[in-house]
Design a protein around this motif. Structure first.
Motif, PDB file in Angstrom:
ATOM      1  N   ASP A  18     110.723  15.058  54.394  1.00 14.41           N
ATOM      2  CA  ASP A  18     112.195  15.105  53.975  1.00 14.41           C
ATOM      3  C   ASP A  18     112.892  16.104  53.349  1.00 14.41           C
ATOM      4  O   ASP A  18     112.228  17.533  53.311  1.00 14.41           O
ATOM      5  CB  ASP A  18     111.628  13.079  53.641  1.00 14.41           C
ATOM      6  N   THR A  19     113.938  16.036  53.812  1.00 13.93           N
ATOM      7  CA  THR A  19     114.176  16.606  52.644  1.00 13.93           C
ATOM      8  C   THR A  19     114.466  16.361  51.273  1.00 13.93           C
ATOM      9  O   THR A  19     114.610  15.454  51.158  1.00 13.93           O
ATOM     10  CB  THR A  19     116.441  16.959  52.924  1.00 13.93           C
ATOM     11  N   PRO A  20     113.708  17.123  50.591  1.00 14.78           N
ATOM     12  CA  PRO A  20     113.485  16.741  49.289  1.00 14.78           C
ATOM     13  C   PRO A  20     114.565  16.853  47.917  1.00 14.78           C
ATOM     14  O   PRO A  20     116.055  17.124  48.270  1.00 14.78           O
ATOM     15  CB  PRO A  20     112.554  17.832  48.538  1.00 14.78           C
ATOM     16  N   ASN A  21     114.163  16.104  46.846  1.00 16.63           N
ATOM     17  CA  ASN A  21     115.878  15.470  46.412  1.00 16.63           C
ATOM     18  C   ASN A  21     116.078  17.320  45.399  1.00 16.63           C
ATOM     19  O   ASN A  21     117.291  17.409  45.474  1.00 16.63           O
ATOM     20  CB  ASN A  21     115.427  15.285  45.696  1.00 16.63           C
ATOM     21  N   ALA A  22     115.190  17.067  45.261  1.00 20.44           N
ATOM     22  CA  ALA A  22     115.541  19.343  44.662  1.00 20.44           C
ATOM     23  C   ALA A  22     115.246  19.708  45.700  1.00 20.44           C
ATOM     24  O   ALA A  22     114.111  20.344  46.263  1.00 20.44           O
ATOM     25  CB  ALA A  22     114.847  18.923  42.929  1.00 20.44           C
ATOM     26  N   PRO A  23     115.042  21.474  45.559  1.00 20.84           N
ATOM     27  CA  PRO A  23     114.796  22.944  46.056  1.00 20.84           C
ATOM     28  C   PRO A  23     113.347  22.892  46.043  1.00 20.84           C
ATOM     29  O   PRO A  23     112.906  22.686  44.946  1.00 20.84           O
ATOM     30  CB  PRO A  23     115.560  23.713  46.222  1.00 20.84           C
ATOM     31  N   LEU A  24     112.439  23.525  47.366  1.00 21.59           N
ATOM     32  CA  LEU A  24     111.266  23.681  46.607  1.00 21.59           C
ATOM     33  C   LEU A  24     111.296  25.080  45.559  1.00 21.59           C
ATOM     34  O   LEU A  24     111.786  25.565  45.577  1.00 21.59           O
ATOM     35  CB  LEU A  24     110.623  24.430  48.357  1.00 21.59           C
ATOM     36  N   THR A  25     110.648  24.590  44.909  1.00 27.93           N
ATOM     37  CA  THR A  25     110.087  25.503  43.884  1.00 27.93           C
ATOM     38  C   THR A  25     109.690  27.098  44.593  1.00 27.93           C
ATOM     39  O   THR A  25     109.028  27.010  45.935  1.00 27.93           O
ATOM     40  CB  THR A  25     108.268  25.371  43.083  1.00 27.93           C
ATOM     41  N   PRO A  26     109.696  28.200  43.627  1.00 23.88           N
ATOM     42  CA  PRO A  26     109.447  29.328  44.534  1.00 23.88           C
ATOM     43  C   PRO A  26     107.334  28.859  45.107  1.00 23.88           C
ATOM     44  O   PRO A  26     106.739  29.845  46.112  1.00 23.88           O
ATOM     45  CB  PRO A  26     109.039  30.864  43.723  1.00 23.88           C
ATOM     46  N   GLN A  27     106.438  28.490  44.386  1.00 28.66           N
ATOM     47  CA  GLN A  27     105.075  27.727  44.235  1.00 28.66           C
ATOM     48  C   GLN A  27     105.437  27.437  45.661  1.00 28.66           C
ATOM     49  O   GLN A  27     104.392  28.021  46.292  1.00 28.66           O
ATOM     50  CB  GLN A  27     104.165  27.266  43.107  1.00 28.66           C
ATOM     51  N   GLN A  28     105.892  26.171  46.256  1.00 31.96           N
ATOM     52  CA  GLN A  28     105.804  25.285  46.957  1.00 31.96           C
ATOM     53  C   GLN A  28     105.843  26.233  48.208  1.00 31.96           C
ATOM     54  O   GLN A  28     105.701  26.223  49.140  1.00 31.96           O
ATOM     55  CB  GLN A  28     106.731  24.320  46.677  1.00 31.96           C
ATOM     56  N   ALA A  29     107.481  26.648  47.846  1.00 28.20           N
ATOM     57  CA  ALA A  29     107.678  27.586  49.015  1.00 28.20           C
ATOM     58  C   ALA A  29     106.755  28.692  49.877  1.00 28.20           C
ATOM     59  O   ALA A  29     106.186  29.105  51.046  1.00 28.20           O
ATOM     60  CB  ALA A  29     108.910  28.545  48.988  1.00 28.20           C
ATOM     61  N   ALA A  30     106.616  29.429  49.292  1.00 28.76           N
ATOM     62  CA  ALA A  30     104.815  30.173  49.173  1.00 28.76           C
ATOM     63  C   ALA A  30     103.703  29.695  49.749  1.00 28.76           C
ATOM     64  O   ALA A  30     103.547  29.947  50.185  1.00 28.76           O
ATOM     65  CB  ALA A  30     104.184  30.784  47.670  1.00 28.76           C
ATOM     66  N   CYS A  31     103.375  28.232  49.763  1.00 30.55           N
ATOM     67  CA  CYS A  31     102.778  27.873  49.868  1.00 30.55           C
ATOM     68  C   CYS A  31     103.120  27.266  51.420  1.00 30.55           C
ATOM     69  O   CYS A  31     102.017  26.935  52.288  1.00 30.55           O
ATOM     70  CB  CYS A  31     101.835  26.464  48.903  1.00 30.55           C
ATOM     71  N   ALA A  32     104.124  26.391  51.550  1.00 32.34           N
ATOM     72  CA  ALA A  32     104.471  26.319  52.828  1.00 32.34           C
ATOM     73  C   ALA A  32     104.195  27.490  54.150  1.00 32.34           C
ATOM     74  O   ALA A  32     104.614  27.270  54.910  1.00 32.34           O
ATOM     75  CB  ALA A  32     106.252  25.903  52.615  1.00 32.34           C
ATOM     76  N   GLN A  33     104.372  28.470  53.620  1.00 33.95           N
ATOM     77  CA  GLN A  33     103.753  29.094  54.538  1.00 33.95           C
ATOM     78  C   GLN A  33     102.336  29.710  55.114  1.00 33.95           C
ATOM     79  O   GLN A  33     102.328  30.575  56.216  1.00 33.95           O
ATOM     80  CB  GLN A  33     104.040  31.121  53.670  1.00 33.95           C
ATOM     81  N   SER A  34     101.528  28.948  54.373  1.00 31.94           N
ATOM     82  CA  SER A  34     100.391  28.763  55.346  1.00 31.94           C
ATOM     83  C   SER A  34     101.167  28.206  56.775  1.00 31.94           C
ATOM     84  O   SER A  34      99.982  27.732  57.556  1.00 31.94           O
ATOM     85  CB  SER A  34      99.484  27.806  54.269  1.00 31.94           C
ATOM     86  N   PHE A  35     101.422  27.241  56.640  1.00 31.78           N
ATOM     87  CA  PHE A  35     101.852  25.865  57.759  1.00 31.78           C
ATOM     88  C   PHE A  35     101.952  27.133  59.083  1.00 31.78           C
ATOM     89  O   PHE A  35     103.755  28.069  59.071  1.00 31.78           O
ATOM     90  CB  PHE A  35     103.551  25.364  57.804  1.00 31.78           C
ATOM     91  N   ALA A  36     101.809  26.986  60.313  1.00 31.51           N
ATOM     92  CA  ALA A  36     101.759  27.595  61.364  1.00 31.51           C
ATOM     93  C   ALA A  36     103.133  27.138  61.766  1.00 31.51           C
ATOM     94  O   ALA A  36     104.201  27.646  62.578  1.00 31.51           O
ATOM     95  CB  ALA A  36     100.967  26.901  62.362  1.00 31.51           C
ATOM     96  N   ILE A  37     103.770  25.997  61.743  1.00 29.59           N
ATOM     97  CA  ILE A  37     105.206  25.064  61.820  1.00 29.59           C
ATOM     98  C   ILE A  37     105.497  24.104  60.423  1.00 29.59           C
ATOM     99  O   ILE A  37     104.676  23.512  59.739  1.00 29.59           O
ATOM    100  CB  ILE A  37     105.582  24.323  63.266  1.00 29.59           C
ATOM    101  N   HIS A  38     106.581  24.693  60.279  1.00 28.00           N
ATOM    102  CA  HIS A  38     106.682  23.614  58.799  1.00 28.00           C
ATOM    103  C   HIS A  38     108.580  23.308  59.193  1.00 28.00           C
ATOM    104  O   HIS A  38     108.891  23.568  59.276  1.00 28.00           O
ATOM    105  CB  HIS A  38     107.068  24.664  57.484  1.00 28.00           C
ATOM    106  N   LEU A  39     108.223  21.774  59.338  1.00 30.31           N
ATOM    107  CA  LEU A  39     109.498  20.794  59.490  1.00 30.31           C
ATOM    108  C   LEU A  39     109.991  20.366  58.605  1.00 30.31           C
ATOM    109  O   LEU A  39     109.144  19.424  57.958  1.00 30.31           O
ATOM    110  CB  LEU A  39     109.373  19.801  61.098  1.00 30.31           C
TER     111      LEU A  39
END
Length: 628
Positions: A477-498
Motif C-alpha cells: 500500500d501507499t505507506p503512511n511515511a515515505p520509504l527511507t533511503p535504505q528501503q528505497a535502495a532495497c526496493a531497487q532489487s524488485f523486477a517490478i515494484h508496485l
C-alpha cells in the motif's frame, strides 16, 4: 573430517564450478541445477564402492558428452577429463598422521589454500591442515573405454618418476583403505530404497556387515560355515529319497564316493557373491504380524527402515565420524518423519549434505547452512542465505515455513500481509481459468507469494531473495511515511515494484470492482456463519455508495487467514476483475515468460542430471549406495 570445498570440471551439466559446504549443508536450487551432480561428484571421490562400477564414468558424464579428442572445444585438452577435487578439513589426529605428506595449509578466512610451510612443521600457528583429493576420469582411446581413479591432489611427484600419459600424471593414488578415514555415506532413497536394504556391495546393510565384521570377525565366513552344515537331504524325507535314487543311478555312469552325502541339497552356491544376491531381511509391520521380504514393503516403510539403518551405522562408527550425503529424504515420508530424520542426521553425523524440495526439511536448517546453487552456461556457483540486519532471528523463526517455500521457488512476489497473498492468488486462479487469457499460474511459473508482515517491510526482502538468484517482485500500500533511503535502495532489487494508490487492498478492490459485483458478494456472504454481524447487511434496494461502503467495512473486518477478498474475486467474471492486480500479475507473467524463453535458447543440448539418474544407477549391478 568434513568436506569444505568441492570443485567440479567437465562433469555432466557443469563445465566448471565450486561449492563451499559447512558442517551441515542443505543444497537447494531448481530442478537440474546441479544438486545431484554435486552429490555424485562427492561419491566419485570419496565413495568406497563407486570406482568398482564398470565403466566408472560414461559418455554422458562428460559435459555436453564431449569426451573424445575430436569433440573437444578449441583450446581444450586433447582428451577432455572429468575432474572433481574435494578439500577435506577438520582432520582427526589419526588422519593427520596417516596423510602427513599429502596435507596442505588451509585458510578458513579465504576458503582457499594458504601459503606453504616448512616440511617439518607439525602444527600450524594460523589456519589448519587440509587434505585435497581428486577424481580424474577420461576416455582411453587405445582401450576404447573409459577410465577413472582417485588421487591425492598434493604433492606432485618428481618429474621423470612417472609416465606423463598415465592417468593422474604425477599424483599418488587415493586408495580404498585411505577412504575409510573419510567415512563417506551416500544415500539416494528416491532411486535405491530397495537397494539400500539388500546385501549387495555398497548397500547400507553391507556397510553394517563390514563394520560388525571389523569387531566380531567375518560375518560372511560365519554365514558360509553355518549354511555349509545344512543339507535338506538329511532332514527332509522327500529330498532323502531323491538323493538315494540319484546316487544309485549316477554310480552306474560316474565314479562317486560311497558316502550318502556325495549328493546334497543345500540352500545356495555357498559363495559370498551368491549370498549377497539371495539373502533378504524379513520384516513384519503393523497392523500385519507376518514377516515378509523387505522389498515387498511400501516405499514409505522402506525409507523409514533406511532411517533405522542409518542410526545403526552412526552407532557403529562412533559419534561425529560420518560424512553423510542424502538426496531428497522426504520421498514417501510424512512431515513429522522428515523432521525427525533430518534432526537425527544433523545431530549424530559429523557432516550432513542434504538435497531437498520439502519445506519441512528446509525449515530445519539455519539460513547460513542453506547453500543455494545456480548454474548458467555450465558455470555452477553457490551462496548461502544472508538475512542481513533487517530480518532478526525471531522474525525468521516466525517466517521459517515461508522462507522454505521461497527457497524452492523460481521467483518471489513479496506482499505486505496474508490478505494480499489470498487476493493475488484468487486473481491468479481467475486468470488461469480463463481460456482466452495467456497466463501462467504461479504454481506453474514457480512464483511464491511471501508475506512480509507489513508494508514497510516489503522492500527489505528484495535483496535477500535476489541474492538467492530469484526474480523478485514487490507490492504494498501507499505507506503512511515515505520509504527511507535504505528501503528505497532495497526496493531497487524488485523486477517490478508496485505501490498501490490506496491505504489498503480493500480500498483498491472496492474502487475497481463494480457495485453490481459488490452487491452479489454482499448478498452471498451475509448468510455465512463467520459473517461480521457488526457491519450490518445491505438494505434493498441499496445505492452504489452504500454497497461500496459496506463492502469496504466487511472486507476490512475479515482479513488475514479469514479474508473475504477471495470470495469477492470469485464473484467476478473475467472482465469484472480489479484492473490493478490483473495488470500486475500479467506484467509478472511477461517477465517470467521472457526469462524462460531466454533460458531455453541458452540451454545446453546435452543431457544433465535430471535425466541421467536412472541410467547411471542401472548401468552396473553394483550401482548401489556407497558407504563406509
Amino acid at each position: 573430517m568434513k568436506v569444505r570445498r568441492v570443485s567440479i570440471q567437465n562433469f555432466r551439466g557443469v563445465a566448471s564450478g565450486t561449492v563451499l559446504l559447512d558442517s551441515h549443508s542443505l543444497l537447494v536450487g531448481g530442478n537440474a541445477v546441479g544438486k545431484s551432480t554435486v552429490c555424485e561428484a562427492l561419491d566419485l571421490v570419496l565413495g568406497m564402492e563407486r570406482l568398482h562400477r564398470r565403466p566408472v564414468i560414461d559418455e554422458y558424464d562428460f559435459h555436453q558428452a564431449r569426451y573424445r579428442a575430436g569433440a573437444a572445444a578449441e583450446g581444450a585438452e586433447p582428451f577432455p577429463e572429468v575432474r572433481v577435487e574435494v578439500v577435506l578439513t577438520e582432520l582427526s589426529q589419526e588422519a593427520r598422521r596417516r596423510f602427513r605428506s599429502n596435507l596442505r595449509p588451509w585458510s578458513a578466512a579465504n576458503d582457499d589454500f594458504a601459503p606453504p610451510v616448512a616440511d617439518d612443521v607439525a602444527e600450524l600457528v594460523d589456519g589448519e591442515w587440509c587434505l585435497p583429493v581428486v577424481f580424474i576420469g577420461r576416455f582411453n582411446e587405445a582401450e576404447d573405454d573409459f577410465e577413472g581413479n582417485t588421487f591425492f591432489a598434493h604433492p606432485q611427484r618428481v618429474e621423470g618418476t612417472y609416465d606423463e600419459r598415465e592417468l593422474g600424471g604425477g599424483l599418488a593414488v587415493f586408495r580404498r583403505d585411505d577412504k575409510r578415514y573419510c567415512g563417506f555415506l551416500y544415500l539416494r532413497p528416491n532411486r535405491t530404497g530397495n537397494r539400500a536394504l539388500s546385501f549387495g556391495r555398497g548397500s547400507l546393510i553391507d556397510t553394517i556387515v563390514r563394520l560388525e565384521s571389523d569387531q566380531a570377525g567375518s560375518l560372511w565366513t560365519n554365514a558360509l560355515d553355518t549354511l555349509g552344515d545344512i543339507d535338506l537331504a538329511d532332514t527332509t524325507t522327500g529330498f532323502t529319497e531323491i538323493r538315494d535314487q540319484l546316487l544309485s543311478r549316477v554310480r552306474k555312469f560316474l565314479a562317486v564316493p560311497d558316502e550318502r552325502d556325495a549328493i546334497g541339497v543345500r540352500p545356495s552356491d555357498l559363495t559370498r557373491e551368491h549370498l549377497r544376491e539371495v539373502l533378504r531381511m524379513f520384516i513384519a509391520t503393523q497392523p500385519g504380524t507376518y514377516p515378509v521380504p523387505f522389498n515387498r514393503l511400501s516405499t514409505g516403510a522402506l525409507n523409514v527402515l533406511v532411517f533405522a539403518l542409518l542410526t545403526y551405522i552412526a552407532d557403529l562408527r562412533g559419534p561425529g565420524s560420518v560424512i553423510f550425503a542424502m538426496e531428497e529424504p522426504e520421498i514417501a515420508l510424512p512431515p513429522h518423519t522428515q523432521r525427525r530424520l533430518v534432526d537425527f542426521v544433523t545431530t549424530t553425523m559429523g557432516q550432513t549434505i542434504v538435497t531437498s524440495h520439502s519445506p519441512y526439511v528446509i525449515e530445519r536448517f539455519d539460513p547460513n547452512k542453506i547453500v543455494v546453487l545456480t548454474r548458467a552456461d555450465g558455470l555452477l556457483t553457490s551462496s548461502t542465505i544472508d538475512l542481513g540486519n533487517d530480518v532478526k532471528p525471531r522474525k525468521y523463526r516466525e517466517q521459517r515455513r515461508q522462507f522454505a517455500e521461497a527457497v524452492l521457488a523460481r521467483a518471489v512476489l513479496v506482499v505486505e500481509g496474508g490478505t494480499e497473498v489470498a487476493t493475488y492468488l484468487a486473481v491468479a486462479d481467475a486468470l488461469d481459468a480463463d481460456p482466452d487469457t495467456d497466463y501462467q499460474h504461479p504454481d506453474v511459473a514457480g512464483l511464491c507469494l511471501f508475506d512480509a508482515g507489513g508494508d514497510s517491510r516489503v522492500p527489505l526482502y528484495g535483496p535477500i531473495f535476489t541474492a538467492m538468484g530469484k526474480t523478485v517482485f514487490g507490492t504494498h500500500d501507499t505507506p503512511n511515511a515515505p520509504l527511507t533511503p535504505q528501503q528505497a535502495a532495497c526496493a531497487q532489487s524488485f523486477a517490478i515494484h508496485l505501490v498501490i494508490d490506496h491505504a489498503g487492498i480493500e480500498d483498491l478492490l472496492v474502487s475497481e470492482v463494480s457495485p453490481d459485483v459488490l452487491r452479489r458478494f454482499l448478498t452471498n456472504v451475509r448468510t455465512r456463519s463467520d459473517y461480521p454481524q457488526q457491519c450490518g447487511v445491505l438494505a434493498e434496494p441499496a445505492a452504489d455508495d452504500a454497497a461500496v461502503d459496506l463492502a469496504r467495512r466487511v472486507l476490512k473486518a475479515k482479513k488475514g487467514a479469514e479474508s473475504y477478498c477471495p470470495l469477492l474475486i470469485a464473484e467476478c467474471g473475467r472482465d469484472e476483475l480489479p484492473a490493478t492486480p490483473v495488470k500486475f500479475l500479467m506484467d509478472i507473467h511477461t517477465v517470467l515468460s521472457t526469462a524462460s524463453a531466454e533460458a531455453d535458447q541458452a540451454a545446453e543440448p546435452a543431457r544433465d542430471e535430471s535425466d541421467m539418474g536412472e541410467s547411471t544407477m542401472d548401468r552396473s549391478p553394483e550401482a548401489g549406495d556407497s558407504a563406509t
